[in-house]
Structures are given as C-alpha cells and as structure tokens.
Design an enzyme around this catalytic site. Sequence first.
Site, PDB file in Angstrom:
ATOM      1  N   CYS A  45       0.832  -1.274  -0.307  1.00 22.25           N
ATOM      2  CA  CYS A  45       0.294  -0.155   0.080  1.00 22.25           C
ATOM      3  C   CYS A  45       0.513   1.130  -0.190  1.00 22.25           C
ATOM      4  CB  CYS A  45      -1.195  -0.029   1.248  1.00 22.25           C
ATOM      5  SG  CYS A  45      -1.421   1.760   1.489  1.00 22.25           S
ATOM      6  N   CYS A  48       0.210   4.430   2.925  1.00 18.65           N
ATOM      7  CA  CYS A  48       0.589   3.726   4.057  1.00 18.65           C
ATOM      8  C   CYS A  48       1.977   4.250   4.275  1.00 18.65           C
ATOM      9  CB  CYS A  48       0.198   2.078   4.269  1.00 18.65           C
ATOM     10  SG  CYS A  48      -1.920   1.113   4.352  1.00 18.65           S
TER      11      CYS A  48
END
Length: 308
Positions: A45, A48
Amino acid sequence: MLELGQNAAPAADLIKDVTEANFMADVVDASNEVPVIVDFWAPWCGPCKTLGPMLEEAVTKANGAVKMAKIDVDQNQQLAAALAQQGLPLQSIPTVVAFVKGRPVDMFQGAVPASELDAFVKKVIEAGGGDASGGLDGALEAAEEMLNDGAVEDAAQIYAAVIEEDSNNAIAYGGLARCQIAVGELDQAEAVLNGVPAEISSEAPIEAAFAQLELARQAANSGPLDELKAALAADENNHQARFDLAGALHAAGQVEEAVNELLELFKRDREWNDGAAKQQLFTIFDALPGNDPVVLNGRRKLSSLIFA
C-alpha cells in the site's frame, strides 16, 4: 550507540507491531491506560508508506499520552476479518482507528496531512481524558519510570521530545544524559551535558547527571572486588585500597557499602589525598535523589564525623 532525537527509532513501548496474538493485550487492554491508535496497513500500500511514519512522529511527539499499534492486514487476515464483522470498515487501507477504554472511538481512512494527524492525535488524547497540550511533567515522570525499568531507548526518546518542547528543561537534559550513561555512551552523555544552556547549567538535575558521569568513568577503571578486599584485609590502614574498594563497590551497585567505606576512610584520615573521601562522598550524594535513604544516612554520619 544509542540514537537520539527525531531520527531515532520509534520507542518500543509507544509504537508496536501488533498481531492477533497480542491484539487484546496491546490494544484493547492497553487502551484502558492510555488511548491506542491502530494503523491498519499492508506492505504493498503506497499511501500506507507515507502515512505510517507521519503517524509515528505525531504519536511520539505526544510524549506518552497516546500509543500506536501497527497491524499488517496481510499477515493478520483473521483479525482484520473479525474486526470488520464487528463494524470496523477495513475494506480499504490505510485505516486508522483510535481505541479508548477498550472501544473504538474515532477513525479515518487514507493518507492525510501532518496537521490533520496532529489534530487527530490531540482529539484522541482528550477523548481518553489526557492532557493534549503536551503534559511535560507527565512525560518526564513516564520517562523516569521507563529509565528505571530499563527501557532506556524509550526514555531517551521522551526526554529528547521534551527538550524540543522546552529547551531549558534541566530534568530532560539530565535524564537524556543518564540514558547515555546507562548504555555506556559516556562521551555522548558528556556532550549532552556540555550542550546544556548556560542558564540551567547549575540546576540540580544537571549536577546530578555530571556526578553520575564522573562515577561511571571511575567505574570503568575500578579493580576486582576480591583483590581490593584482600589488600584492605592485609592492611586496614591502606587508604588507597579502601578508596578503590569504595569505587568498585559503587560500580557493582553496592552504593551503601561504598558510602560506608568512604566514611570509614574519612574517620581514619579526613585529610588523606586532599580530602578525597569527603569529595567522593559528595559526588555519590549528588548523583542520587536528595531523599534517598543512602544520602540521608550518609550525610548525617558525615556531619557527625565532621563536628565530632
């Protein structure tokens, strides 16, 4: 070497990687003490990778008023599924959820600016009944407890954060130096103390840290206890052996015994080596809290000897 400051690794007690095995202990149960912010993320991600470090920095700046748990949803799919069934929307990541008193109280999804993260952390702290203004006194108490418990890096992280907030905080400078002493980085400790602003350089926490540094340097050169005890047993008036024995005892953590040997040396010859026994006693006393029983008893006994 113990790394300090903004580039230091996250404090282990404040920021943890959490799995299904320790979720209850490190999130639900822990949130009964202070709020816990949970970052649900995954290695693939992109957002993230941006959000995580920013959130860690915001949590660290809170000086222990909030903790952070990082959960890799790929490695903890059953946990993520169970939480989703309980109503947490974990279909997209990053998802950040704040727990207070064992329950989720706030959340957001996606990467957000640092200013919004700081506001989120402040809101969570207040939801937990904490002091979102920084709570420096509470942070210093937490750091001292961490240092006493052996969590030196965690304590150093908080002391450094307090200094960023208050550059004239003598307790924080002294604590940071003591963290360096605790891990044997004596030159680093000296550098911290030499960098103390002049207006606080004579305050008690700074003088105590200097005293601890001096004792730590002496400890590095202390001789074996058994040999020193044998030398003193062979000649109880061997003042150098008694003085060296006191140093070795202190290095071994036998502080009261060290004080007793120095008191005995002062009693036998108070002028020996330009009053070295009294000077060393004052160094030990300065390194300890003023209300320590060793200090109180030692000062009383020394006074009785001086005025006898």
